[in-house]
Design a protein around this motif. Sequence first.
Motif: not given
Length: 113
Positions: A46-75
């Motif tokens: 769910x975290x990765x899917x939401x990050x992907x959708x937000x990057x496609x919508x232009x709401x967040x950049x790819x680097x910040x979405x990647x960092x957030x997805x990796x950090x959330x996944x580890x936690x």
Amino acid sequence: MIAAAAIGLFYGAGLMWGRHTNLAVAEYWRWWVVHLWVEGFFEVFATVAIAFLFTRLGLVGVPSATRAALFSSVIYLTGGIIGTMHHLYFTGTPTGVLAFGAVFSALEIVRSC
């Protein structure tokens, strides 16, 4: 691709019992599969899917979405897998392990915020 393979691999762990297996062992593997799905893979997916959708919508950049997805996944994965240990009371798990798992399980609300 790795997540898809991991989901199948961890579901395979649920098949590690047979007709004459002790009920405690069969229940251990059943809980392991259910809780890995609920507390591990689904949250990460769910975290990765939401990050992907937000990057496609232009709401967040790819680097910040990647960092957030990796950090959330580890936690999610570290806390979720350790948190499943509070369910193993019926298999004779030591009290210290149950308490450790209960603390991580109770902190799920904190990590989700």
